[in-house]
Write an enzyme that holds these catalytic residues in place. Structure first.
Site, short mmCIF file in Angstrom:
data_model
loop_
_atom_site.label_atom_id
_atom_site.label_comp_id
_atom_site.label_asym_id
_atom_site.label_seq_id
_atom_site.Cartn_x
_atom_site.Cartn_y
_atom_site.Cartn_z
N CYS A 136 -3.78 -27.35 0.49
CA CYS A 136 -4.42 -26.34 1.34
C CYS A 136 -5.52 -26.96 2.21
CB CYS A 136 -4.98 -25.23 0.45
SG CYS A 136 -5.96 -24.00 1.32
N CYS A 153 -8.77 -25.00 2.24
CA CYS A 153 -9.49 -25.19 0.97
C CYS A 153 -10.34 -26.45 1.04
CB CYS A 153 -8.51 -25.29 -0.19
SG CYS A 153 -7.46 -23.83 -0.41
#
Length: 104
Positions: free
Chosen positions: A29, A32
């Site tokens: 991600c 993230c």
């Protein structure tokens, strides 16, 4: 305090600390990874809150505690109970969640 989960034991951490904010993420991600240093910055500035980094793919039981279905997700727990979560890559939204926890 900043804790990085090494096993699927978020429930224990939530039960042991009054205010907890969790960043649910995954290695793939990108957003993230962008939010992680900001999350760490908030943890350093708010010592009365326990901040937890949780890999949502490695720890499914921890993920269920906040009904995570998108990443990154930030969840707030207070006195052992799930309060709310936000799915965001915006620092201001994360700061609002931290403010909610610190005023609790």
């Amino acid at each position: 305090m900043l804790v990085e989960l090494e096993k699927d034991n978020l429930q224990e951490i939530v039960a042991e600390h009054k205010n907890v904010i969790v960043q649910y993420s995954a290695t793939w991600c990108g957003n993230c990874r962008i939010m992680k240093p900001k999350f760490k910055k908030e943890s350093a500035a708010n010592e009365d809150i326990t901040f937890v980094l949780a890999d949502a793919e490695k720890f499914p039981e921890s993920r269920k505690l906040a009904q995570v279905d998108n990443l990154p997700t930030f969840a707030r727990f207070s006195s052992g109970e799930f309060k709310n979560q936000v799915q965001t890559n915006k620092y201001d939204v994360l700061k609002e969640l931290v403010h909610e926890a610190s005023s609790n």
